[in-house]
Design a protein around this motif. Structure first.
Motif, PDB file in Angstrom:
ATOM      1  N   ALA A   1      27.675   2.989  12.531  1.00 33.79           N
ATOM      2  CA  ALA A   1      27.959   3.442  13.900  1.00 33.79           C
ATOM      3  C   ALA A   1      27.037   2.741  14.893  1.00 33.79           C
ATOM      4  O   ALA A   1      27.458   2.353  15.993  1.00 33.79           O
ATOM      5  CB  ALA A   1      27.799   4.959  13.990  1.00 33.79           C
ATOM      6  N   ILE A   2      25.775   2.552  14.506  1.00 36.10           N
ATOM      7  CA  ILE A   2      24.826   1.847  15.369  1.00 36.10           C
ATOM      8  C   ILE A   2      25.222   0.383  15.513  1.00 36.10           C
ATOM      9  O   ILE A   2      25.240  -0.161  16.620  1.00 36.10           O
ATOM     10  CB  ILE A   2      23.394   1.963  14.800  1.00 36.10           C
ATOM     11  N   PHE A   3      25.580  -0.264  14.395  1.00 28.29           N
ATOM     12  CA  PHE A   3      26.035  -1.654  14.468  1.00 28.29           C
ATOM     13  C   PHE A   3      27.270  -1.774  15.369  1.00 28.29           C
ATOM     14  O   PHE A   3      27.400  -2.717  16.145  1.00 28.29           O
ATOM     15  CB  PHE A   3      26.371  -2.186  13.071  1.00 28.29           C
ATOM     16  N   GLY A   4      28.170  -0.828  15.236  1.00 28.33           N
ATOM     17  CA  GLY A   4      29.383  -0.857  16.055  1.00 28.33           C
ATOM     18  C   GLY A   4      29.102  -0.725  17.530  1.00 28.33           C
ATOM     19  O   GLY A   4      29.857  -1.237  18.374  1.00 28.33           O
ATOM     20  N   SER A   5      27.997  -0.055  17.877  1.00 22.61           N
ATOM     21  CA  SER A   5      27.658   0.144  19.293  1.00 22.61           C
ATOM     22  C   SER A   5      27.190  -1.138  19.967  1.00 22.61           C
ATOM     23  O   SER A   5      27.125  -1.200  21.202  1.00 22.61           O
ATOM     24  CB  SER A   5      26.571   1.212  19.422  1.00 22.61           C
ATOM     25  N   ALA A   6      26.858  -2.175  19.187  1.00 20.47           N
ATOM     26  CA  ALA A   6      26.318  -3.409  19.756  1.00 20.47           C
ATOM     27  C   ALA A   6      27.267  -4.022  20.780  1.00 20.47           C
ATOM     28  O   ALA A   6      26.821  -4.555  21.813  1.00 20.47           O
ATOM     29  CB  ALA A   6      26.036  -4.424  18.646  1.00 20.47           C
ATOM     30  N   TYR A   7      28.565  -3.932  20.533  1.00 18.19           N
ATOM     31  CA  TYR A   7      29.539  -4.614  21.388  1.00 18.19           C
ATOM     32  C   TYR A   7      29.842  -3.844  22.671  1.00 18.19           C
ATOM     33  O   TYR A   7      29.758  -4.434  23.762  1.00 18.19           O
ATOM     34  CB  TYR A   7      30.795  -4.917  20.572  1.00 18.19           C
ATOM     35  N   PRO A   8      30.182  -2.561  22.613  1.00 12.96           N
ATOM     36  CA  PRO A   8      30.368  -1.850  23.887  1.00 12.96           C
ATOM     37  C   PRO A   8      29.089  -1.767  24.712  1.00 12.96           C
ATOM     38  O   PRO A   8      29.138  -1.878  25.943  1.00 12.96           O
ATOM     39  CB  PRO A   8      30.853  -0.457  23.459  1.00 12.96           C
ATOM     40  N   VAL A   9      27.932  -1.610  24.055  1.00 15.18           N
ATOM     41  CA  VAL A   9      26.663  -1.577  24.795  1.00 15.18           C
ATOM     42  C   VAL A   9      26.389  -2.929  25.432  1.00 15.18           C
ATOM     43  O   VAL A   9      25.976  -3.022  26.598  1.00 15.18           O
ATOM     44  CB  VAL A   9      25.496  -1.156  23.865  1.00 15.18           C
ATOM     45  N   GLY A  10      26.639  -4.002  24.683  1.00 14.46           N
ATOM     46  CA  GLY A  10      26.467  -5.342  25.239  1.00 14.46           C
ATOM     47  C   GLY A  10      27.358  -5.582  26.435  1.00 14.46           C
ATOM     48  O   GLY A  10      26.942  -6.181  27.440  1.00 14.46           O
TER      49      GLY A  10
ATOM     50  N   THR B   1      23.710 -15.730  21.683  1.00 19.43           N
ATOM     51  CA  THR B   1      24.265 -16.531  22.767  1.00 19.43           C
ATOM     52  C   THR B   1      25.779 -16.394  22.806  1.00 19.43           C
ATOM     53  O   THR B   1      26.365 -16.036  23.842  1.00 19.43           O
ATOM     54  CB  THR B   1      23.888 -18.019  22.593  1.00 19.43           C
ATOM     55  N   PHE B   2      26.428 -16.673  21.675  1.00 21.45           N
ATOM     56  CA  PHE B   2      27.893 -16.655  21.660  1.00 21.45           C
ATOM     57  C   PHE B   2      28.458 -15.237  21.716  1.00 21.45           C
ATOM     58  O   PHE B   2      29.546 -15.026  22.248  1.00 21.45           O
ATOM     59  CB  PHE B   2      28.405 -17.405  20.434  1.00 21.45           C
ATOM     60  N   MET B   3      27.716 -14.267  21.180  1.00 18.75           N
ATOM     61  CA  MET B   3      28.154 -12.876  21.300  1.00 18.75           C
ATOM     62  C   MET B   3      28.197 -12.457  22.763  1.00 18.75           C
ATOM     63  O   MET B   3      29.184 -11.874  23.240  1.00 18.75           O
ATOM     64  CB  MET B   3      27.196 -11.966  20.524  1.00 18.75           C
ATOM     65  N   ASN B   4      27.132 -12.767  23.513  1.00 17.13           N
ATOM     66  CA  ASN B   4      27.082 -12.380  24.916  1.00 17.13           C
ATOM     67  C   ASN B   4      28.087 -13.150  25.757  1.00 17.13           C
ATOM     68  O   ASN B   4      28.695 -12.592  26.683  1.00 17.13           O
ATOM     69  CB  ASN B   4      25.670 -12.575  25.471  1.00 17.13           C
ATOM     70  N   LEU B   5      28.274 -14.440  25.452  1.00 15.68           N
ATOM     71  CA  LEU B   5      29.276 -15.218  26.178  1.00 15.68           C
ATOM     72  C   LEU B   5      30.674 -14.663  25.919  1.00 15.68           C
ATOM     73  O   LEU B   5      31.506 -14.594  26.837  1.00 15.68           O
ATOM     74  CB  LEU B   5      29.201 -16.687  25.765  1.00 15.68           C
ATOM     75  N   ALA B   6      30.942 -14.262  24.662  1.00 13.45           N
ATOM     76  CA  ALA B   6      32.250 -13.686  24.332  1.00 13.45           C
ATOM     77  C   ALA B   6      32.466 -12.375  25.083  1.00 13.45           C
ATOM     78  O   ALA B   6      33.537 -12.142  25.669  1.00 13.45           O
ATOM     79  CB  ALA B   6      32.353 -13.455  22.826  1.00 13.45           C
ATOM     80  N   LEU B   7      31.447 -11.517  25.092  1.00 14.53           N
ATOM     81  CA  LEU B   7      31.568 -10.227  25.779  1.00 14.53           C
ATOM     82  C   LEU B   7      31.689 -10.417  27.286  1.00 14.53           C
ATOM     83  O   LEU B   7      32.403  -9.666  27.958  1.00 14.53           O
ATOM     84  CB  LEU B   7      30.356  -9.351  25.452  1.00 14.53           C
ATOM     85  N   GLN B   8      30.997 -11.415  27.818  1.00  9.47           N
ATOM     86  CA  GLN B   8      31.084 -11.678  29.264  1.00  9.47           C
ATOM     87  C   GLN B   8      32.495 -12.106  29.661  1.00  9.47           C
ATOM     88  O   GLN B   8      33.019 -11.680  30.695  1.00  9.47           O
ATOM     89  CB  GLN B   8      30.086 -12.762  29.662  1.00  9.47           C
ATOM     90  N   LYS B   9      33.130 -12.939  28.837  1.00  5.31           N
ATOM     91  CA  LYS B   9      34.451 -13.469  29.165  1.00  5.31           C
ATOM     92  C   LYS B   9      35.578 -12.496  28.826  1.00  5.31           C
ATOM     93  O   LYS B   9      36.675 -12.591  29.380  1.00  5.31           O
ATOM     94  CB  LYS B   9      34.684 -14.791  28.428  1.00  5.31           C
ATOM     95  N   ALA B  10      35.321 -11.573  27.902  1.00  3.58           N
ATOM     96  CA  ALA B  10      36.388 -10.708  27.398  1.00  3.58           C
ATOM     97  C   ALA B  10      36.670  -9.549  28.349  1.00  3.58           C
ATOM     98  O   ALA B  10      35.749  -8.934  28.883  1.00  3.58           O
ATOM     99  CB  ALA B  10      36.017 -10.170  26.028  1.00  3.58           C
ATOM    100  N   SER B  11      37.936  -9.272  28.523  1.00  8.81           N
ATOM    101  CA  SER B  11      38.320  -8.054  29.227  1.00  8.81           C
ATOM    102  C   SER B  11      38.695  -6.964  28.226  1.00  8.81           C
ATOM    103  O   SER B  11      38.754  -5.787  28.565  1.00  8.81           O
ATOM    104  CB  SER B  11      39.507  -8.328  30.170  1.00  8.81           C
ATOM    105  N   ILE B  12      38.974  -7.370  26.977  1.00 10.30           N
ATOM    106  CA  ILE B  12      39.262  -6.446  25.883  1.00 10.30           C
ATOM    107  C   ILE B  12      38.225  -6.705  24.792  1.00 10.30           C
ATOM    108  O   ILE B  12      38.116  -7.822  24.288  1.00 10.30           O
ATOM    109  CB  ILE B  12      40.689  -6.665  25.330  1.00 10.30           C
ATOM    110  N   VAL B  13      37.470  -5.686  24.420  1.00  9.89           N
ATOM    111  CA  VAL B  13      36.322  -5.870  23.526  1.00  9.89           C
ATOM    112  C   VAL B  13      36.700  -5.829  22.049  1.00  9.89           C
ATOM    113  O   VAL B  13      36.085  -6.513  21.231  1.00  9.89           O
ATOM    114  CB  VAL B  13      35.239  -4.802  23.823  1.00  9.89           C
ATOM    115  N   SER B  14      37.731  -5.059  21.687  1.00 12.49           N
ATOM    116  CA  SER B  14      38.037  -4.842  20.268  1.00 12.49           C
ATOM    117  C   SER B  14      38.298  -6.130  19.485  1.00 12.49           C
ATOM    118  O   SER B  14      37.851  -6.230  18.322  1.00 12.49           O
ATOM    119  CB  SER B  14      39.221  -3.871  20.122  1.00 12.49           C
TER     120      SER B  14
END
Length: 285
Positions: A14-23, A78-91
């Motif tokens: 659950a904590i690992f999963g939170s990395a993306y919405p929190v990011g 780097t690429f995780m944050n760039l992906a989250l920055q560009k994404a409008s859908i996180v899943s």
């Protein structure tokens, strides 16, 4: 696995999963992605200094340690944050992160001559088919760049896993402290050069954002990862690794709760193929 360890591993996922919405929440405050990643790595390094005490490992570990630190501490975030920055859908980003497992198998086969069974190769192909299905989802036509960054993030994570195989004799705290230092220095230099206005962005981080960054650095990068290594003391890696396929489920659930985001149909279908393929990849030895 005992009942308390089952609850522990579920909490970790659950904590690992939170990395993306929190990011995504952090990046929605307009904090630059490289700067955010450098702060996270800097906090990891500071927290591990008392355990590391600047002990220098044997020189035979320098190259794999540097490779691990650059691929994990700099490349992944780097690429995780760039992906989250560009994404409008996180899943799709969360599901795409599972590509790290088939990428690691491919890299191991090419560079360290690891023998891969036919069943594993079939599952690797199935995982990539699942990602292709997600990529063809018409709802994600504007997400191609985010998906490319996700693939690069997974590739960096796979590289880090391959490098880490040469670091088994080193303490986890030492390798993660070195990763934090290397990642921080690399990312802050890149941020200053390419993102600019570093002092301005740092001075405009509010309390809520700092708390989210601390969650990413301390709870996810340190507590959750160290807890997984705690479980490895009691169980073989093969018994623990398949649980990693649960963190996307927790991540997608949290994304729904935070952003009210429901994955498109093809993302569900492709995601199911990816997750099931990765699950069995981690079961086969």
């Amino acid at each position: 696995m005992t009942t308390k360890h089952y609850f522990l591993v579920l909490l970790i996922m659950a904590i690992f999963g939170s990395a993306y919405p929190v990011g995504k929440l952090i990046l929605n405050t307009s904090l630059p992605p490289m700067l955010m990643a450098s702060i996270r790595m800097g906090i990891v390094f500071l927290c591990l200094i008392p355990f590391w005490r600047f002990k220098i490992p044997n020189k035979k570990y320098f190259i794999p340690l540097l490779g691990f630190s650059l691929s994990m501490g700099a490349g992944v975030f780097t690429f995780m944050n760039l992906a989250l920055q560009k994404a409008s859908i996180v899943s799709p980003i969360i599901i795409g992160a599972q590509l790290a497992v088939p990428f690691a198998i491919i890299i191991s086969s090419i560079f360290i001559n690891e023998k891969i069974s036919l069943n594993k190769w079939m599952l690797v192909v199935m995982a990539f088919i699942g990602i292709i299905i997600i990529g063809y989802d018409p709802n994600l036509k504007d997400e191609k760049l985010a998906l490319l960054y996700t693939a690069l993030m997974s590739l960096c994570y796979a590289l880090a896993q391959v490098f880490s195989r040469h670091l088994k004799e080193l303490g986890v705290k030492l390798t993660n402290a070195f990763m934090g230092l290397t990642g921080f220095l690399t990312l802050i230099i890149i941020s200053v050069i390419f993102e600019g206005d570093t002092i301005f962005h740092l001075s405009n981080i509010n309390l809520t954002t700092w708390l989210l960054i601390l969650h990413s650095a301390i709870i996810i990068s340190l507590v959750a990862h160290m807890s997984m290594f705690y479980l490895y003391k009691f169980y073989p890696v093969g018994n623990v690794m398949p649980f990693y396929t649960l963190f996307p489920i927790f991540g997608i659930l949290q994304t729904f709760l935070i952003f009210n985001e429901i994955p498109p149909l093809l993302t569900f279908l492709g995601g199911a193929i990816v997750l099931s393929s990765v699950f069995f990849l981690q079961k086969i030895r």
